[in-house]
Write a protein that holds these residues in place. Structure first.
Motif, PDB file in Angstrom:
ATOM      1  N   LEU A 127     117.937 -80.525  92.777  1.00 18.27           N
ATOM      2  CA  LEU A 127     119.011 -81.019  91.917  1.00 18.27           C
ATOM      3  C   LEU A 127     119.277 -82.494  92.211  1.00 18.27           C
ATOM      4  CD1 LEU A 127     121.025 -80.034  89.771  1.00 18.27           C
ATOM      5  CD2 LEU A 127     122.669 -79.664  91.607  1.00 18.27           C
ATOM      6  N   ARG A 128     119.410 -83.288  91.162  1.00 16.45           N
ATOM      7  CA  ARG A 128     119.696 -84.715  91.328  1.00 16.45           C
ATOM      8  C   ARG A 128     121.055 -84.909  91.989  1.00 16.45           C
ATOM      9  NH1 ARG A 128     117.894 -85.810  85.691  1.00 16.45           N
ATOM     10  NH2 ARG A 128     119.982 -86.562  85.230  1.00 16.45           N
ATOM     11  N   SER A 129     121.154 -85.941  92.787  1.00 13.73           N
ATOM     12  CA  SER A 129     122.404 -86.190  93.526  1.00 13.73           C
ATOM     13  C   SER A 129     123.556 -86.539  92.591  1.00 13.73           C
ATOM     14  CB  SER A 129     122.194 -87.323  94.532  1.00 13.73           C
ATOM     15  OG  SER A 129     121.781 -88.513  93.874  1.00 13.73           O
ATOM     16  N   SER A 130     123.243 -87.043  91.398  1.00 14.10           N
ATOM     17  CA  SER A 130     124.295 -87.422  90.444  1.00 14.10           C
ATOM     18  C   SER A 130     124.874 -86.227  89.698  1.00 14.10           C
ATOM     19  CB  SER A 130     123.739 -88.434  89.440  1.00 14.10           C
ATOM     20  OG  SER A 130     122.625 -87.885  88.748  1.00 14.10           O
ATOM     21  N   ILE A 131     124.262 -85.053  89.847  1.00 17.99           N
ATOM     22  CA  ILE A 131     124.733 -83.861  89.136  1.00 17.99           C
ATOM     23  C   ILE A 131     125.423 -82.928  90.128  1.00 17.99           C
ATOM     24  CG2 ILE A 131     124.052 -81.898  87.713  1.00 17.99           C
ATOM     25  CD1 ILE A 131     121.638 -83.476  86.801  1.00 17.99           C
ATOM     26  N   THR A 132     126.705 -82.757  89.981  1.00 22.97           N
ATOM     27  CA  THR A 132     127.503 -81.862  90.810  1.00 22.97           C
ATOM     28  C   THR A 132     128.349 -80.983  89.890  1.00 22.97           C
ATOM     29  OG1 THR A 132     129.229 -83.547  90.985  1.00 22.97           O
ATOM     30  CG2 THR A 132     127.587 -83.457  92.771  1.00 22.97           C
ATOM     31  N   PRO A 133     128.854 -79.830  90.368  1.00 24.82           N
ATOM     32  CA  PRO A 133     129.685 -78.968  89.510  1.00 24.82           C
ATOM     33  C   PRO A 133     130.858 -79.735  88.900  1.00 24.82           C
ATOM     34  CG  PRO A 133     129.088 -77.800  91.503  1.00 24.82           C
ATOM     35  CD  PRO A 133     128.590 -79.201  91.680  1.00 24.82           C
ATOM     36  N   GLY A 134     130.949 -79.680  87.572  1.00 20.69           N
ATOM     37  CA  GLY A 134     131.999 -80.392  86.856  1.00 20.69           C
ATOM     38  C   GLY A 134     131.532 -81.692  86.224  1.00 20.69           C
TER      39      GLY A 134
END
Length: 237
Positions: free
Chosen positions: A88-95
């Motif tokens: 998962l890319r570091s820029s993509i987090t829950p929300g």
């Protein structure tokens, strides 16, 4: 001399498969966790029956086929690769609010919920805001924005996984004649109420978080696109 001399920077003279064959790594020892199968002898000794015989002779263990192909039959090479889910890319987090770049809902903004075991991203519109339901998307076809929805301690139900999105296979008539004499194409089944309830349960938590930020609902409802002279690599999201 390099194994693959570059024609131009970044473009090699040889293909990946050609470089692999030249390196000869496929000839190395192959490791396997399975126990080695017992070797079967190519021949065996059998007694010759009959009153005047009584002797023994050596025969092959497996009988050769009476027929053989006229031309060489190509056997596909077995792959020892096992697919692994994408990191998962570091820029993509829950929300995180994502912009979809492909598919039916391209240009829509969605809220990222979690990454599934297959590596695909689980997102929702929410459906009430922009009409995007719970969907799986590939992270290669999304743009992660700096806008985030504070979901707090909300977690998606574990039953919403890759198997949740598998559609039942419906077998129709195999020929045009069978289709003509059949009662017509089978009617599409209504959307399951259980999935509709799951959509409402997820969206209720997301909508509650969206209402805390002013104009966030309008931001998610607006579609995204490029105008003349705009380039995505020059924009800040």
């Amino acid at each position: 001399m390099a194994r693959s001399k570059e024609i131009v920077p970044g473009v090699g003279r040889l293909s990946r498969s050609k470089v692999f064959s030249r390196r000869g790594l496929f000839k190395g020892p192959k490791k396997s966790e399975k126990p080695a199968a017992a070797e079967v002898a190519a021949t065996k000794e059998v007694p010759v029956k009959g009153d005047k015989n009584g002797g023994k002779r050596i025969v092959p263990t497996s009988k050769a086929s009476r027929f053989y192909p006229a031309e060489d039959v190509r056997v596909p090479k077995k792959s020892r690769k096992s697919p692994k889910p994408a990191k998962l890319r570091s820029s993509i987090t829950p929300g995180t609010v994502l912009i979809l770049l492909a598919g039916r809902f391209r240009g829509k903004r969605v809220v990222f919920l979690k990454q599934l075991e297959s590596g695909l991203l689980l997102v929702t519109g929410p459906f009430k805001v922009n009409g995007v339901p719970l969907r799986r998307v590939n992270q290669a076809y999304v743009i992660a924005t700096s806008t985030k929805v504070d979901l707090g301690e909300f977690k998606v139900d574990e039953k919403i996984n890759d198997a949740y999105f598998v559609k039942p296979s419906a077998k129709g008539p195999r020929s045009a004649e069978a289709e003509f004499f059949s009662e017509g194409k089978p009617k599409k089944e209504a959307f399951p109420e259980s999935k509709s309830a799951d959509q409402k349960a997820v969206d209720s938590a997301v909508l509650a978080a969206i209402k805390k930020t002013e104009y966030l609902s309008k931001y998610l409802k607006a579609s995204w696109g490029l105008s003349k002279g705009q380039f995505p690599h020059q924009l800040n999201f």
